[in-house]
Design an enzyme around this catalytic site. Structure first.
Site, mmCIF file in Angstrom:
data_model
loop_
_atom_site.group_PDB
_atom_site.id
_atom_site.type_symbol
_atom_site.label_atom_id
_atom_site.label_comp_id
_atom_site.label_asym_id
_atom_site.label_seq_id
_atom_site.Cartn_x
_atom_site.Cartn_y
_atom_site.Cartn_z
ATOM 1 N N ARG A 182 -47.813 1.574 -41.525
ATOM 2 C CA ARG A 182 -48.112 2.646 -42.465
ATOM 3 C C ARG A 182 -48.868 2.179 -43.702
ATOM 4 O O ARG A 182 -49.771 2.867 -44.167
ATOM 5 C CB ARG A 182 -46.806 3.311 -42.894
ATOM 6 C CG ARG A 182 -46.212 4.084 -41.764
ATOM 7 C CD ARG A 182 -44.920 4.723 -42.134
ATOM 8 N NE ARG A 182 -44.489 5.559 -41.015
ATOM 9 C CZ ARG A 182 -43.328 6.186 -40.976
ATOM 10 N NH1 ARG A 182 -42.474 6.078 -41.966
ATOM 11 N NH2 ARG A 182 -43.011 6.928 -39.936
ATOM 12 N N GLY B 233 -24.387 8.349 -44.641
ATOM 13 C CA GLY B 233 -23.093 8.781 -45.160
ATOM 14 C C GLY B 233 -22.223 9.405 -44.076
ATOM 15 O O GLY B 233 -21.022 9.136 -43.995
ATOM 16 N N GLY C 174 -26.083 12.241 -45.705
ATOM 17 C CA GLY C 174 -27.188 12.129 -44.753
ATOM 18 C C GLY C 174 -26.727 11.330 -43.550
ATOM 19 O O GLY C 174 -25.523 11.152 -43.326
ATOM 20 N N LEU C 175 -27.675 10.805 -42.808
ATOM 21 C CA LEU C 175 -27.310 10.068 -41.601
ATOM 22 C C LEU C 175 -26.364 8.916 -41.908
ATOM 23 O O LEU C 175 -25.371 8.709 -41.213
ATOM 24 C CB LEU C 175 -28.564 9.508 -40.918
ATOM 25 C CG LEU C 175 -29.450 10.520 -40.207
ATOM 26 C CD1 LEU C 175 -30.691 9.824 -39.673
ATOM 27 C CD2 LEU C 175 -28.692 11.174 -39.067
ATOM 28 N N GLU D 129 -31.023 4.540 -46.871
ATOM 29 C CA GLU D 129 -32.249 4.284 -47.634
ATOM 30 C C GLU D 129 -31.954 3.690 -49.003
ATOM 31 O O GLU D 129 -32.778 2.985 -49.567
ATOM 32 C CB GLU D 129 -33.067 5.584 -47.791
ATOM 33 C CG GLU D 129 -34.421 5.346 -48.454
ATOM 34 C CD GLU D 129 -35.308 6.587 -48.521
ATOM 35 O OE1 GLU D 129 -34.982 7.581 -47.844
ATOM 36 O OE2 GLU D 129 -36.307 6.540 -49.240
ATOM 37 N N ARG E 39 -41.785 -0.368 -44.170
ATOM 38 C CA ARG E 39 -40.910 0.060 -43.084
ATOM 39 C C ARG E 39 -41.749 0.542 -41.913
ATOM 40 O O ARG E 39 -42.735 1.249 -42.089
ATOM 41 C CB ARG E 39 -40.016 1.192 -43.562
ATOM 42 C CG ARG E 39 -39.154 1.784 -42.470
ATOM 43 C CD ARG E 39 -38.178 2.787 -43.006
ATOM 44 N NE ARG E 39 -38.800 4.018 -43.478
ATOM 45 C CZ ARG E 39 -39.274 4.972 -42.691
ATOM 46 N NH1 ARG E 39 -39.231 4.828 -41.378
ATOM 47 N NH2 ARG E 39 -39.810 6.070 -43.195
ATOM 48 N N HIS F 140 -46.703 7.285 -47.196
ATOM 49 C CA HIS F 140 -46.964 7.655 -45.809
ATOM 50 C C HIS F 140 -48.420 8.071 -45.670
ATOM 51 O O HIS F 140 -48.928 8.819 -46.487
ATOM 52 C CB HIS F 140 -46.034 8.806 -45.399
ATOM 53 C CG HIS F 140 -45.978 9.017 -43.918
ATOM 54 N ND1 HIS F 140 -47.002 9.591 -43.212
ATOM 55 C CD2 HIS F 140 -45.014 8.716 -43.004
ATOM 56 C CE1 HIS F 140 -46.669 9.639 -41.925
ATOM 57 N NE2 HIS F 140 -45.471 9.117 -41.772
ATOM 58 N N GLY G 20 -22.870 11.030 -50.526
ATOM 59 C CA GLY G 20 -24.091 11.313 -49.774
ATOM 60 C C GLY G 20 -23.762 11.623 -48.332
ATOM 61 O O GLY G 20 -23.001 10.890 -47.697
#
Lengths: 666, 286, 290
Positions: A298, A15, A12-13, A404, A414, A237, A10
Site C-alpha cells: 500500500r 475486543g 471491535g474484532l 490496531e 501493513r 490507503h 472497545g
C-alpha cells in the site's frame, strides 16, 4: 476465578475476540464501548483476512512465507516473534471464524474461496463479499451476546473510557469511564484492563476511519504512563473515495479481483474514460512494478498515485486529484458476487455505477501501524510463549493492548487483509496470559476503595472544569479539530519534510494549551456530546505529537514513512561494472541506515510533550534485507545483497534455518 | 488525504440550506422543532449538515443553542448508527445526500429521531430492544469451544449466496421504523430504581412485544447454518411465542426500506413455513 | 452452553394477556378461518347469487338445494356465523395492534396492508348489517317481530328472488350502493387475504413466487367481484311480482311432489310475524322444517 473481572475497552474484532475467549476461560468480563459493539469500526474492513491455506500450500506457500511477506512488507520494523506466531495461527483463526458461521465466499465445491491481496504472490485472502470485517465482527458479536445471556459478560455501551486506574505500585487495577447518556462517571475495578480501541484516524480530521476512532483511549493510557510506539507509521490507503465528511475506503480487493489503476497518458485529457483507447492509457503501477502490478504494498501504491497526480500532473479530474480504478472489464455478476458491498458504497455516495465507469479514487489516511507499546515473551522456536502474562502487556502491569491500538504486528507498513488477522489473533491470544496474570495478583475488588474514589474524583474535576468554561470566549472544539486535521494531513501523510514537521510539531504542541481553553456550546449533564468530543480532542493532541515527533526524528524512508530528503536512490549507472559498484555502495548505505534506524520509536508522556527513544528490534528469525519493489537496478542490488548474506552466513552460521529461508525467499 | 470535492454545477444550487430538526432534551420531555441554516457546499450529506450545526450551535434566527445530539459511526452505511427519519422517511443520514434531498424538497430538510424507539436526546434513540430481539432468537452458532477444531462444515456456494445477504443486517432499525406492526415501547425509569431492576423491567416489556423483521431474518440465517440449526427448535418456539412472527402484517415495508436490500419478506415467509411445520409437528408429537 | 429461550412474560390474566400469550395460535386460526370456512362460503354464496342471472327459477332451485340440508341453523351458526364473528373480532384486535404509516411509505404492499384493514372494517359492518337485513341473525318470533317492521330479516328462502328484490328496493339506491361497496370490500379482503395467508403459512416464499401468487389472487378477486356485481345487476333487473309467481309455482310442485316439507315461515305469504306456533320454543329449532 469467580471473583476475577477483566475490563475490555472497545468492542471491535480484537475486543470481542478477547471477551469471548476470556468468558470461555471462565472470567467475568465488563465490556465497555463508545458505541454498540456491533457498530464498531471493524465493520468497515472490506477486503478479507489472510492465511496460508491448502491451495496455496500446494503452490509452495507456508506459514513462514506469510510471516516473511508480513515482515518484508512492513520493512522489518516488527519484533519478529509475535508476527511469526500470528502467521502460524492464521489458518486456525480462519477455521474458527468459519465455525462461527462467517459467510465466507465459497468455491463451487464448497470450500472457502480466496483472493490475492497486496504484497504477496499467493491467493491467501479469505473474504465474505466485500464486507469481510462486518461479517467477522458480527460472528464475534453473536458469540459475545451468547455469553451475555449466560451472564459472564456485561456490556456497557455508550460509555467513554476516561483512563486506567493505577494503584500505588503502578499496577493497573481498573478504569474510570463515563456514561455518555447520563454523564455519570464511575470506576470499574478490574484485575486486568484490555484496551482494544483501534486507530486514531480522527487526528487527521478526515480519514477512512469511523468517527469514534479518535485514538483518545490509547492517548489516555499513554498519558497515564503507557508507552506509545512507532506513531509515525500511518498507513495512507491508496484507494479511497474523497468526501466532505469522510474519505470512504475502496478496498484493495477491487484490485485483488483484477481492478486496474490508470490515467490517460495525455495530461488534462478531457475524453470520457471509455473513449480513451488502451494504448493511450497509462497503467502506471503495472508498468513500474511488473511483478506485483496493481498489488504492490500500500505505501508504494499510495506514493505512486500521489506522485502521478501531484508531480506528473496526470490527475483525471481537473478540479481535484484522482486516478481511475477500473473494474469495467470484469463481468457484472462476478463483481456483484465478490465486490457488491463496496461497489454499492461507490454508487450510493458518488452516484456513478462503477461496473460501467471507472471509479475516481485518491489515497486517504487509513490505519495506524503504531500504537501502544506492548511486550511479548518468545518461545524456543521464535514464536510466542502461549499463556505468558507478558504477551500484549503494556509497560503498565495489568494494562493490555490489542488490535490496531497496539504497535506490534505491522511495522512500517501493513499488508492488506492482515489487520483483521492481527485483531482476532491478539484478542484470542491475550486471554490465557491474562488468566495467568490474575493468578499471581491480589484481586482488584479487594483493594481499598480510596484508590478508585481518587481516580473518579480526578476525572470528575476535569469534566466539571470543562463544563465551567465560559461559553463563547474560548476555542471552538470542532474548529480546533479541523485545524489539527489540516496540519496533520498536510505534513504527516505521504511525503514528509523536516521543516514542515518541525513547524507542525510546534503548532500542535501549542494546541495542548489551546484545547484546554475550549468553550462548550452545551454545558448540560445529559448526553452532552460536546464535552465528550472536547475531551477526546484534547487527548488526540498527544498522539499527534507522537506521530510528528517520530516522523521528525526518523531521518530515513521506511514503509509508510517517506522523506524525499532521506531515501535510498535508484541506481543511475548503465554500465554493468559501474552499476555493480553502485549497488555495492547502495548496500553499504542500506546497512548503515539499518543500523541507525531499524528501531522502534517509543514515546513516553512528559506532561506537555512526548519523550522519544529508539528501541532495538528483535530480528532473531530473519535478517533485514532491502525492500526493492520496483526499484531501478533492484536486480543488481538483490544480487549483491544475496552474495553478502551468503558470506556472512558462512562466517557466522548461527541461525541456519532462518538464513536458509531468507536466501530462498528473496 | 484531502482532495477537493468536484465542482457540481446544478443550476438551482442554493447558497444556504434550511434544516428543521425535531429536538427533545431528554426522555419524557416534550419534543420541539428548531430551525437551522447552514452554508451549502457541493457533495454534502446529512452528516456534514449536522456537523456544521454542531459547530455553529446557533439557530436560524441567531439564538445560541446546545448542539443537536445525534449518533453516527462509519459514515459509509455499514454500521447502522446514524439512522433517522429524514423528510418523513427512515434512512441513514450518511448516505442521505443533500443534493438529492433538495431535489425532492428545495425548501428545507426535515430531521426527526426514529419514532419507534425511545428518544435519548434530539436525534439519538435507544435501540436496545432491537439487540434484545437478537437474544430472543438466539442469533448465534452454538459452537462447543473456541479451541482449534479444524475447519467448519463445508458450505455449498448456493447456501452462502442465500445467507450472505441476511448476515449483512447492520441492526440499523429501518425495518422496524417502517413496520406498521412494530410499536414503540418506552420504559421510563422509576426514581431510585437500580440498573438491574430497570433492565429486568425493560426486558419484560420487550419480550411481550413484536420481535421485528430483522430478528426473524436472523433466526432464519442461523437455522440454515449446519451447526446453528441445533437451536432451530428454540428459535421457532420464540418465533411462535408472544410477539413472534404472527405479528407480521405483511405490509412488506421492511424490505422496501432496508438499506442493505436484505430479503426480509422472504425470510418472514420462510419463517412462516417453518413455524407452520413446527407447530403441526408439535401438535402430533405431543 | 445451551441457553434456554427467554420465557414469556407472566400473564396478568386479562383478556389481552390471554390473547398475547396465545398470539400465534389465535392469529393462525384467524388466518385459517378467513380462508375456510368464511372465504370458501363467500365463494359459494356469491356464485349462488350470480345464478339469479339465469332467472328467478334457477336461483330458486339453488336456494332449494341449500335449504334441503338438515339442521340448517346449526350449520349456519357453526360453519358461518361463528367463524365470521371470530374472524371479525380477532381481526379488529389485529388491526388495532398496528398503526398504518401510509403517508410516509407509499409502497404498493403498504397500501394493501392499509386496504386489508379498511376493507376488514367495512366487511365487518357490511356482513353484520347484511345478515340482519336479509337473514335476521335469529329466528325467534319475538325477535323477528321486532326487526321485521324495521325492514330487516326480509329474505324468504322459498320466495328467494322476489323477497330479495323487494328488500333491495325498499330504500331507493341505499341498499344497492351499500351492497356494492360491501361486496367489493369483502372480495378484496378475501383475495388479498389469500395472498397474505400464503406468506403467513409459508406457501409462497420467494419474491417471484409472491408476485405470481399476487397475480393469481388478483385474477381470482376480479372473477369473484364480477360474480358479486352480476348478482347485484340481476337483482335490480328482477321484477318481484313475476318472480313470486314462478317461485310459488315451484313451491307448490315441490310440496305436492313431497320433495320438501311445506314451511310457511320460509315464504313471503305465509310469514306472519308475531303468530306463536307451539313448536317454536328454541333458538335453533325455530326454523326447522316441520
Amino acid at each position: 476465578m469467580a471473583n476475577n473481572r477483566v475490563l475490555v475497552v472497545g468492542g471491535g474484532l480484537a475486543g470481542l475476540s478477547a471477551t469471548m475467549k476470556l468468558a470461555e476461560l471462565g472470567v467475568a468480563v465488563d465490556l465497555l464501548s463508545l458505541t454498540p459493539v456491533k457498530r464498531s469500526h471493524s465493520v468497515c474492513a472490506q477486503g478479507g483476512i489472510n492465511s496460508v491455506n491448502d491451495q496455496t500450500r500446494q503452490q509452495g506457500d507456508t506459514e513462514w512465507n506469510h510471516f516473511d511477506d508480513t515482515i518484508y512488507g512492513g520493512d522489518f520494523l516488527q519484533n519478529q516473534p509475535p508476527v511469526k506466531e500470528m502467521a502460524y495461527w492464521a489458518p486456525k483463526v480462519i477455521d474458527l471464524m468459519d465455525r462461527l458461521g462467517v459467510t465466507f465466499n465459497r468455491t463451487p465445491e464448497g470450500y472457502i474461496d480466496r483472493r490475492r491481496f497486496g504484497g504477496t504472490l499467493y491467493k491467501r485472502t479469505a473474504f465474505a463479499g466485500a464486507t469481510t470485517g462486518q461479517q467477522l465482527l458480527y460472528a464475534l458479536d453473536e458469540q459475545v451476546r451468547r455469553w451475555e445471556v449466560e451472564g459472564l459478560v456485561k456490556k456497557y455501551e455508550f460509555w467513554d473510557f476516561l483512563g486506567p486506574i493505577l494503584d500505588d505500585n503502578g499496577r493497573c487495577v481498573g478504569a474510570v469511564a463515563q456514561d455518555m447518556v447520563s454523564m455519570e462517571i464511575r470506576s470499574f475495578a478490574a484485575d486486568a484492563v484490555v484496551v482494544a480501541t483501534g486507530g486514531c484516524g480522527l487526528v487527521y480530521g478526515r480519514s477512512t476511519m469511523s468517527v469514534f476512532c479518535t485514538g483518545s483511549a490509547a492517548s489516555r493510557c499513554f498519558q497515564a504512563g503507557a508507552k506509545y510506539g512507532n506513531g509515525e507509521f500511518i498507513q495512507v490507503h491508496p484507494t479511497a473515495i474523497p468526501g466532505a465528511d469522510k474519505l470512504r475506503l475502496m478496498s484493495e480487493s477491487a484490485r485483488g479481483e483484477g481492478g486496474r489503476v490508470w490515467v490517460p497518458r495525455k495530461p488534462n485529457d478531457t475524453r470520457a474514460p471509455k473513449q480513451i483507447p488502451a494504448s493511450e492509457r497509462y497503467f502506471f503501477l503495472e508498468e513500474r512494478f511488473p511483478k506485483y502490478g496493481n498489488l504492490v504494498p500500500r505505501d508504494i501504491a499510495t506514493r505512486e498515485i500521489f506522485n502521478i497526480c501531484v508531480n506528473e500532473g496526470l490527475s483525471v479530474d481537473p478540479t481535484r486529484m484522482c486516478v481511475y480504478l477500473d473494474l469495467t472489464h470484469i463481468p457484472r455478476h462476478e463483481l456483484d458476487r465478490k465486490l457488491g458491498g463496496i461497489l454499492e458504497i461507490y454508487e450510493k455516495f458518488q452516484g456513478v455505477d462503477p461496473r460501467e465507469e471507472p471509479m475516481k479514487i485518491f489515497p486517504a489516511v487509513h490505519y495506524s501501524m503504531g500504537g501502544l507499546w506492548v511486550d511479548y515473551e518468545a518461545n524456543g522456536e521464535g514464536g510466542l510463549l502461549p499463556g505468558s502474562p507478558r504477551n500484549q502487556s503494556t509497560n503498565v502491569p495489568g494494562l493490555y493492548a490489542i488490535g490496531e491500538c497496539d504497535y506490534q504486528y505491522h511495522g512500517a507498513n501493513r499488508l492488506g487483509a492482515n489487520s483483521l488477522l492481527s485483531c482476532i489473533f491478539s484478542g484470542l491470544f491475550v486471554g490465557p496470559g491474562i488468566v495467568n496474570w490474575m493468578k499471581s495478583n491480589k484481586a482488584a475488588a479487594d483493594l481499598p476503595k480510596s484508590i478508585f474514589e481518587r481516580a473518579v474524583g480526578e476525572h470528575t474535576a476535569r469534566h466539571k472544569k470543562l463544563l465551567s468554561n465560559a461559553s463563547g470566549a474560548g476555542e471552538n472544539p470542532y474548529l480546533l479539530h479541523q485545524e489539527l486535521g489540516d496540519i496533520m494531513t498536510r505534513t504527516a501523510t505521504v511525503v514528509r519534510y523536516n521543516n514542515q514537521l518541525t513547524e507542525a510539531y510546534e503548532k500542535v504542541s501549542a494546541m495542548v494549551e489551546r484545547s484546554q481553553r475550549c468553550s462548550l456550546a452545551d454545558t448540560g449533564n445529559w448526553t452532552n456530546q460536546n464535552v465528550i468530543f472536547t475531551k477526546s480532542l484534547q487527548d488526540m493532541i498527544p498522539i499527534a505529537q507522537c506521530i510528528l515527533k517520530g516522523a521528525l526524528m526518523r531521518d530515513e524512508s521506511r514503509g509508510a514513512h517517506f522523506k524525499p530528503d532521506f531515501c535510498m536512490p535508484s541506481l543511475q549507472a548503465t554500465d554493468p561494472t559501474e552499476r555493480r559498484l553502485e549497488a555495492e555502495k547502495w548496500c553499504d548505505a542500506f546497512e548503515e541506515n539499518t543500523n541507525k534506524f531499524l528501531k522502534s520509536s517509543v514515546c513516553s508522556w512528559k506532561g506537555q510533550e512526548p519523550d522519544l527513544v529508539f528501541e532495538d528490534i528483535d530480528t532473531r528469525l530473519m535478517k533485514p534485507r532491502p525492500r526493492l519493489y520496483g526499484l531501478v537496478g533492484g536486480e543488481v542490488i538483490e544480487e549483491v545483497w544475496k552474495q553478502r548474506s551468503r558470506t556472512k552466513e558462512e562466517s557466522a552460521p548461527s541461525k541456519p534455518a532462518a538464513a536458509k529461508q531468507l536466501a530462498g525467499s528473496v | 488525504m484531502i482532495a477537493p470535492g468536484p465542482e457540481l454545477s446544478p443550476a438551482r444550487r442554493p447558497s444556504k440550506i434550511n434544516v428543521r430538526v425535531l429536538r427533545q432534551d431528554g426522555p419524557g420531555t416534550p419534543p420541539y422543532w428548531e430551525r437551522h441554516q447552514v452554508d451549502y457546499e457541493p457533495d454534502m450529506n446529512v452528516i456534514s449538515v449536522l456537523q456544521k450545526i454542531a459547530a455553529q450551535a446557533t439557530t436560524f434566527d441567531g439564538k445560541k443553542v446546545s448542539p443537536v445530539a445525534w449518533d453516527c459511526g462509519c459514515l459509509e452505511e455499514v454500521c447502522g448508527s446514524c439512522t433517522m427519519v429524514i423528510n418523513g422517511r427512515v434512512r441513514q443520514s450518511c448516505s442521505a445526500l443533500v443534493d438529492r434531498l433538495l431535489e425532492d424538497n428545495p425548501e428545507e430538510i426535515q430531521l426527526q429521531p426514529m419514532t419507534k424507539f425511545p428518544v435519548v436526546r434530539d436525534l439519538m434513540i435507544d435501540r436496545s430492544r432491537l439487540f434484545h430481539s437478537l437474544k430472543r432468537v438466539q442469533a448465534w452458532v452454538p459452537v462447543d469451544s473456541y479451541f482449534d477444531m479444524g475447519a467448519g462444515p463445508r458450505i455449498p456456494r448456493e447456501d452462502q449466496e442465500q445467507n450472505y445477504p441476511l448476515s449483512q443486517c447492520m441492526s440499523c432499525g429501518c425495518c422496524l421504523e417502517a413496520c406498521p406492526q412494530f410499536n414503540k415501547v418506552e420504559v421510563i425509569r422509576h426514581a431510585g430504581e437500580t440498573d438491574e431492576a430497570f433492565d429486568a423491567r425493560k426486558k419484560q416489556a420487550y419480550d411481550a412485544e413484536f420481535i421485528g423483521p430483522h430478528a426473524i431474518s436472523q433466526a432464519m440465517l442461523f437455522n440454515s447454518h449446519p451447526v446453528g440449526k441445533n437451536l432451530q427448535k428454540e428459535r421457532l418456539e420464540t418465533l411462535t411465542g408472544t410477539g413472534g412472527i404472527q405479528a407480521c402484517g405483511n405490509a412488506q415495508n421492511c424490505v422496501a426500506v432496508c438499506p442493505k436490500e436484505i430479503p426480509l419478506t422472504t425470510s418472514i415467509a420462510r419463517a412462516g413455513r417453518a413455524a407452520t411445520l413446527h407447530s403441526i409437528k408439535k401438535l402430533f408429537d405431543r | 452452553m445451551n441457553v434456554p429461550p427467554p420465557s414469556a412474560p407472566s400473564q396478568s390474566g386479562s383478556l389481552s394477556g390471554f390473547l398475547k400469550k396465545h398470539d400465534f395460535i389465535i392469529r393462525r386460526l384467524h388466518s385459517l378461518s378467513g380462508l375456510v370456512p368464511v372465504g370458501a362460503y363467500m365463494c359459494v354464496h356469491l356464485v349462488t347469487n350470480s345464478s339469479l342471472n339465469g332467472g328467478p327459477a334457477v336461483f330458486q332451485n339453488a336456494v332449494f338445494a341449500i335449504h334441503s340440508l338438515p339442521f340448517l341453523p346449526v350449520i349456519e351458526w357453526t360453519f358461518i356465523f361463528l367463524p365470521i364473528l371470530f374472524h371479525a373480532i380477532v381481526g379488529v384486535w389485529i388491526a388495532r395492534s398496528g398503526q398504518s404509516n401510509l403517508r410516509n411509505y407509499r409502497f404498493t404492499s403498504n397500501k394493501r396492508y392499509w386496504a386489508q384493514r379498511m376493507t376488514g372494517y367495512i366487511a365487518f359492518a357490511f356482513i353484520f348489517t347484511h345478515v340482519l337485513h336479509l337473514h335476521g341473525w335469529f329466528h325467534w318470533d319475538w325477535w323477528l317481530g321486532f326487526v321485521e317492521p324495521l325492514g330487516m330479516a326480509q329474505f324468504r328462502p322459498y320466495n328467494a328472488a322476489s323477497s330479495l328484490a323487494e328488500a333491495m328496493k325498499s330504500l331507493g339506491f341505499v341498499w344497492p350502493l351499500f351492497y356494492l361497496v360491501g361486496v367489493l370490500a369483502c372480495v378484496f379482503h378475501l383475495a388479498n387475504g389469500i395472498w397474505t395467508a400464503g406468506i403467513t403459512w409459508g406457501v409462497w416464499v420467494s419474491p417471484s413466487a409472491q408476485k405470481r401468487a399476487s397475480v393469481a389472487c388478483s385474477i381470482f378477486g376480479v372473477l369473484l367481484g364480477l360474480a358479486g356485481l352480476s348478482s347485484l345487476a340481476a337483482v335490480s333487473r328482477t321484477d318481484p311480482a313475476t318472480a313470486k309467481a314462478i317461485e310459488d309455482q315451484m313451491y307448490k310442485v315441490r310440496v305436492d311432489g313431497h320433495m320438501i316439507q311445506p314451511n310457511e315461515h320460509k315464504r313471503s305469504d305465509g310469514h306472519h310475524t308475531g303468530s306463536s306456533d307451539p313448536s317454536h320454543n328454541g333458538t335453533v329449532s325455530a326454523n326447522e322444517p316441520k
